[in-house]
Design a protein around this motif. Sequence first.
Motif, PDB file in Angstrom:
ATOM      1  N   LEU A  27      35.587  11.214  10.332  1.00 49.99           N
ATOM      2  CA  LEU A  27      36.848  11.758   9.811  1.00 49.99           C
ATOM      3  C   LEU A  27      37.895  10.659   9.654  1.00 49.99           C
ATOM      4  O   LEU A  27      38.559  10.550   8.615  1.00 49.99           O
ATOM      5  CB  LEU A  27      37.408  12.821  10.773  1.00 49.99           C
ATOM      6  CG  LEU A  27      36.752  14.191  10.791  1.00 49.99           C
ATOM      7  CD1 LEU A  27      37.440  15.069  11.825  1.00 49.99           C
ATOM      8  CD2 LEU A  27      36.835  14.853   9.424  1.00 49.99           C
ATOM      9  N   ASN A  28      38.028   9.848  10.681  1.00 47.58           N
ATOM     10  CA  ASN A  28      39.031   8.775  10.636  1.00 47.58           C
ATOM     11  C   ASN A  28      38.742   7.806   9.495  1.00 47.58           C
ATOM     12  O   ASN A  28      39.649   7.374   8.791  1.00 47.58           O
ATOM     13  CB  ASN A  28      39.040   7.990  11.960  1.00 47.58           C
ATOM     14  CG  ASN A  28      39.568   8.825  13.112  1.00 47.58           C
ATOM     15  OD1 ASN A  28      40.029   9.945  12.912  1.00 47.58           O
ATOM     16  ND2 ASN A  28      39.485   8.286  14.319  1.00 47.58           N
ATOM     17  N   MET A  29      37.468   7.487   9.337  1.00 50.61           N
ATOM     18  CA  MET A  29      37.110   6.508   8.312  1.00 50.61           C
ATOM     19  C   MET A  29      37.374   7.046   6.907  1.00 50.61           C
ATOM     20  O   MET A  29      37.959   6.362   6.074  1.00 50.61           O
ATOM     21  CB  MET A  29      35.630   6.116   8.456  1.00 50.61           C
ATOM     22  CG  MET A  29      35.192   5.051   7.485  1.00 50.61           C
ATOM     23  SD  MET A  29      33.491   4.513   7.802  1.00 50.61           S
ATOM     24  CE  MET A  29      32.583   5.929   7.222  1.00 50.61           C
ATOM     25  N   SER A  30      36.955   8.287   6.656  1.00 48.06           N
ATOM     26  CA  SER A  30      37.139   8.811   5.297  1.00 48.06           C
ATOM     27  C   SER A  30      38.624   8.977   4.980  1.00 48.06           C
ATOM     28  O   SER A  30      39.068   8.671   3.871  1.00 48.06           O
ATOM     29  CB  SER A  30      36.375  10.124   5.114  1.00 48.06           C
ATOM     30  OG  SER A  30      36.714  11.052   6.115  1.00 48.06           O
ATOM     31  N   LYS A  31      39.404   9.400   5.951  1.00 48.10           N
ATOM     32  CA  LYS A  31      40.844   9.560   5.711  1.00 48.10           C
ATOM     33  C   LYS A  31      41.494   8.205   5.443  1.00 48.10           C
ATOM     34  O   LYS A  31      42.318   8.045   4.545  1.00 48.10           O
ATOM     35  CB  LYS A  31      41.485  10.245   6.932  1.00 48.10           C
ATOM     36  CG  LYS A  31      42.977  10.476   6.815  1.00 48.10           C
ATOM     37  CD  LYS A  31      43.338  11.922   7.137  1.00 48.10           C
ATOM     38  CE  LYS A  31      44.710  12.311   6.611  1.00 48.10           C
ATOM     39  NZ  LYS A  31      45.780  12.225   7.582  1.00 48.10           N
ATOM     40  N   TYR A  32      41.075   7.243   6.227  1.00 50.52           N
ATOM     41  CA  TYR A  32      41.635   5.890   6.091  1.00 50.52           C
ATOM     42  C   TYR A  32      41.386   5.332   4.684  1.00 50.52           C
ATOM     43  O   TYR A  32      42.267   4.781   4.037  1.00 50.52           O
ATOM     44  CB  TYR A  32      40.970   4.994   7.136  1.00 50.52           C
ATOM     45  CG  TYR A  32      41.578   3.623   7.286  1.00 50.52           C
ATOM     46  CD1 TYR A  32      42.611   3.397   8.180  1.00 50.52           C
ATOM     47  CD2 TYR A  32      41.099   2.547   6.533  1.00 50.52           C
ATOM     48  CE1 TYR A  32      43.164   2.129   8.330  1.00 50.52           C
ATOM     49  CE2 TYR A  32      41.648   1.283   6.671  1.00 50.52           C
ATOM     50  CZ  TYR A  32      42.679   1.081   7.578  1.00 50.52           C
ATOM     51  OH  TYR A  32      43.226  -0.175   7.716  1.00 50.52           O
ATOM     52  N   LEU A  33      40.155   5.515   4.211  1.00 51.98           N
ATOM     53  CA  LEU A  33      39.798   5.000   2.887  1.00 51.98           C
ATOM     54  C   LEU A  33      40.544   5.749   1.785  1.00 51.98           C
ATOM     55  O   LEU A  33      40.967   5.153   0.792  1.00 51.98           O
ATOM     56  CB  LEU A  33      38.288   5.121   2.663  1.00 51.98           C
ATOM     57  CG  LEU A  33      37.439   4.208   3.544  1.00 51.98           C
ATOM     58  CD1 LEU A  33      35.977   4.603   3.446  1.00 51.98           C
ATOM     59  CD2 LEU A  33      37.614   2.751   3.135  1.00 51.98           C
ATOM     60  N   SER A  34      40.709   7.065   1.961  1.00 56.93           N
ATOM     61  CA  SER A  34      41.433   7.841   0.966  1.00 56.93           C
ATOM     62  C   SER A  34      42.892   7.402   0.908  1.00 56.93           C
ATOM     63  O   SER A  34      43.465   7.241  -0.170  1.00 56.93           O
ATOM     64  CB  SER A  34      41.372   9.332   1.298  1.00 56.93           C
ATOM     65  OG  SER A  34      40.037   9.774   1.246  1.00 56.93           O
ATOM     66  N   GLU A  42      44.058   4.520   1.798  1.00 57.88           N
ATOM     67  CA  GLU A  42      44.078   3.173   1.216  1.00 57.88           C
ATOM     68  C   GLU A  42      44.049   3.261  -0.310  1.00 57.88           C
ATOM     69  O   GLU A  42      44.776   2.567  -1.010  1.00 57.88           O
ATOM     70  CB  GLU A  42      42.865   2.375   1.718  1.00 57.88           C
ATOM     71  CG  GLU A  42      42.785   0.960   1.160  1.00 57.88           C
ATOM     72  CD  GLU A  42      41.429   0.294   1.421  1.00 57.88           C
ATOM     73  OE1 GLU A  42      40.383   0.955   1.236  1.00 57.88           O
ATOM     74  OE2 GLU A  42      41.413  -0.880   1.801  1.00 57.88           O
ATOM     75  N   ASN A  43      43.207   4.160  -0.818  1.00 61.34           N
ATOM     76  CA  ASN A  43      43.089   4.311  -2.261  1.00 61.34           C
ATOM     77  C   ASN A  43      44.381   4.861  -2.869  1.00 61.34           C
ATOM     78  O   ASN A  43      44.898   4.316  -3.848  1.00 61.34           O
ATOM     79  CB  ASN A  43      41.904   5.218  -2.590  1.00 61.34           C
ATOM     80  CG  ASN A  43      41.764   5.455  -4.081  1.00 61.34           C
ATOM     81  OD1 ASN A  43      42.186   6.483  -4.586  1.00 61.34           O
ATOM     82  ND2 ASN A  43      41.222   4.486  -4.798  1.00 61.34           N
ATOM     83  N   ILE A  50      38.498  20.412  -8.216  1.00 61.34           N
ATOM     84  CA  ILE A  50      39.204  19.252  -8.760  1.00 61.34           C
ATOM     85  C   ILE A  50      39.279  18.170  -7.693  1.00 61.34           C
ATOM     86  O   ILE A  50      39.232  18.444  -6.503  1.00 61.34           O
ATOM     87  CB  ILE A  50      40.640  19.596  -9.230  1.00 61.34           C
ATOM     88  CG1 ILE A  50      41.390  20.377  -8.150  1.00 61.34           C
ATOM     89  CG2 ILE A  50      40.613  20.371 -10.541  1.00 61.34           C
ATOM     90  CD1 ILE A  50      42.856  20.630  -8.476  1.00 61.34           C
ATOM     91  N   GLY A  51      39.404  16.940  -8.149  1.00 60.71           N
ATOM     92  CA  GLY A  51      39.554  15.829  -7.229  1.00 60.71           C
ATOM     93  C   GLY A  51      40.465  14.784  -7.849  1.00 60.71           C
ATOM     94  O   GLY A  51      40.571  14.702  -9.080  1.00 60.71           O
ATOM     95  N   ILE A  52      41.155  14.017  -7.003  1.00 55.41           N
ATOM     96  CA  ILE A  52      41.984  12.947  -7.547  1.00 55.41           C
ATOM     97  C   ILE A  52      41.576  11.618  -6.948  1.00 55.41           C
ATOM     98  O   ILE A  52      40.876  11.547  -5.932  1.00 55.41           O
ATOM     99  CB  ILE A  52      43.492  13.172  -7.269  1.00 55.41           C
ATOM    100  CG1 ILE A  52      43.779  13.187  -5.761  1.00 55.41           C
ATOM    101  CG2 ILE A  52      43.984  14.440  -7.943  1.00 55.41           C
ATOM    102  CD1 ILE A  52      45.263  13.037  -5.446  1.00 55.41           C
ATOM    103  N   GLY A  53      42.022  10.559  -7.588  1.00 57.57           N
ATOM    104  CA  GLY A  53      41.761   9.219  -7.085  1.00 57.57           C
ATOM    105  C   GLY A  53      42.569   8.216  -7.888  1.00 57.57           C
ATOM    106  O   GLY A  53      43.083   8.548  -8.961  1.00 57.57           O
ATOM    107  N   VAL A  54      42.677   7.021  -7.357  1.00 55.24           N
ATOM    108  CA  VAL A  54      43.480   5.979  -8.006  1.00 55.24           C
ATOM    109  C   VAL A  54      42.578   4.828  -8.421  1.00 55.24           C
ATOM    110  O   VAL A  54      41.721   4.394  -7.642  1.00 55.24           O
ATOM    111  CB  VAL A  54      44.580   5.476  -7.039  1.00 55.24           C
ATOM    112  CG1 VAL A  54      45.277   4.245  -7.602  1.00 55.24           C
ATOM    113  CG2 VAL A  54      45.588   6.585  -6.761  1.00 55.24           C
ATOM    114  N   GLN A  55      42.723   4.392  -9.636  1.00 58.88           N
ATOM    115  CA  GLN A  55      42.103   3.141 -10.064  1.00 58.88           C
ATOM    116  C   GLN A  55      42.880   2.594 -11.248  1.00 58.88           C
ATOM    117  O   GLN A  55      43.814   3.226 -11.734  1.00 58.88           O
ATOM    118  CB  GLN A  55      40.613   3.308 -10.374  1.00 58.88           C
ATOM    119  CG  GLN A  55      40.304   4.037 -11.663  1.00 58.88           C
ATOM    120  CD  GLN A  55      38.815   3.948 -12.029  1.00 58.88           C
ATOM    121  OE1 GLN A  55      37.953   3.981 -11.164  1.00 58.88           O
ATOM    122  NE2 GLN A  55      38.530   3.837 -13.312  1.00 58.88           N
TER     123      GLN A  55
END
Length: 677
Positions: free
Chosen positions: A443-450, A452-453, A158-163
């Motif tokens: 790692l830092n970039m992907s966490k940051y984007l997540s 942010e989302n 499973i995965g989550i995200g915001v839009q």
Amino acid sequence: MNLKYLTIGAVVMLSACTDPKPEEESSEKTGGFDVSAIDSSASPCNDFFQFTAGSWIKYNPIPETESSWGRFSKLAEDNKIRIKGILEEYAAKEGQAKGSDGQLIGDFFYSGMDSLAVEELGTKAFDPYMERVDATTNMSELFALMAEYGYNNVSAPIGIGVQADLMNSSVNALYLEQGGLGMPDRDYYLKTDSVNKEIQAKYKKHLANLFVLYGMDEAAATDQANRIYNVEYKMAEQHMSRVEMRNIPALYNPMSLDEVKALAPNVDFDAYFNVYGLTFDEVIVTGPKYIKALNKLVKDIPFEDWKAYYRWHVLDAAVLYLPYEYGKLNFEFYSKTLSGTKKMQPRWKRIQGAIGGLNEQLGHLYVEKYFPEESKKQVEQMVEDLRSAYRVRIANLTWMSDTTKQKALEKLNAFTYKIGYPNKWKDYSDLEISRDSYFQNVLNMSKYLSEENLAKLGQPVDRDEWGMGAHIVNAYYNPLNNEVVFPAGILQPPFFDPNADDALNYGAIGGVIGHEFSHGFDDQGSNFDAQGNMTNWWTNGDKARFNALTSALSEQYSAYEVLPGVHVNGDLTLGENIADLGGLTLAYYAYKIHMDGKTPEANIDGFTPEQRIFLGWAQVWQKHGTDEYLRNQVTTDPHSPASFRVVGPMSNMPEYSEAWGCQDGDAMKKAEPIVIW
Ligand SMILES: [Zn+2]
């Protein structure tokens, strides 16, 4: 949080993100239509694709580092060389202001290109992540870890995200989606023909090879691979197909957390969501049936198998940022076996491919250097010509009632557009990127984007935000904003050539603009209204007639054979095919509006302006691919292969037959043409 799985209502791009690229610098003349591409032995009334692309394909073989090659990819390739220049420029600068665009992309690129440091670090920084998987003792702990690693895009069931909320597009909502397969689609597991069986065997081998490289003995690695495959196969059986996922209204299932938990009591959603610490009344579940099925799998599949499965996905998420041998194994399966690519790309291209999270920053530096401001006005004018043409087309439709026409026009008038680059640039100055460790940077970039989302949850939608970097050679329609977006990267030949005649430009970039407009009225976009909310603004009769027309179009494309026995999936590609047919038709009439009252353009190279409209569109789609690429494309890509993006729409257009003098019975003149928009 697997944003890559968050496909619902997502933007519809002009072309799939099949990253293009070769080695050599491009020196090809790009002005106007290149007549040397033509195969004069072919007839425009029999096969326009062969006519316009035959020689181009013959003299432009697929580079060994590619799985497909075309004019589109060649432009993207040229762009990559420009971007390389930008990256190298900033990577060479020391002491840049921390958090500035130049520091972020420069140091990221520097760390990635420092292959000695990557080799020396080995898997040391990665190992602790794997050890935490090993240390889990039950599914609850594993789900909590899946949530935590979800911040770094590790694939999970499973995965989550915001839009934006599909029913209330001004506010951001939380989505819960299916995910977690290692191969690109459920079909790769479920199909049993000989080609797919071979791919399945090679996939298992790939899994085993990777574990051996990570230090496991051969027998244990093979055992792990079999377990993992078994888990993924069972998940694949429950996954929604890509065609099912096009039915957007069916994906909209808002539920309370308690309702989700009741759906799958064996899945520890508390442990999962606690990691994110989100507050929400509702989460939109795109596939409740899948969640229910997962409930059973969680219980039926032994925990040790789930652990093996997750070990693989953690490793897979990291392979491109570990020493070379890991990336090489990844290439062997995903690029060679699945796509038919012969050679790995040079390192700078692989690092460029990984920089996607900093697209806004890269785009900013790109437009400062390369954006042709003077082109913007011309393209804006074309957008308005396209809109005018669409207005007339809708008003004159014979299959649609006045009631629905009113709504369609309302939507058309509300379309907004973005051209070139964002009005305001994102500030990522608190993102930590250094020259020290490529792995840590990723790692830092992907966490940051997540983060942010997720921080957008419950917040108003920022309608100024861009979903694509300004340097990207592509375009998109976002149904939730009811907007079309054309980054600076696409405003170049063969899409837009300030030195070419208007007919050619209307056929090329005009066709693209029309294509994106038409996504607002395709099988998915037609579910959204002028404000970007999912509502049914159609009368039942009009919807039924629309569905009949689109079914016929789906049948037309499903009859196209890509390889012996392999056909286009007319349902999967329906939205794109509607957009190609609508877009090219609109481009034709927009050109007529544009030329109204002006002196007609002269023939060029013996082609009339009307013919050059079609040449403009066809030139964009001069492209070919390996068999593996095509097989993958028809399974996973909502876009039809290039040749059908040319002959598909044109054979339905009386305007085409007239321009080229095609007669009844010619292949490019269908006996019963389909006209939708
Ligand atoms: Zn499209």
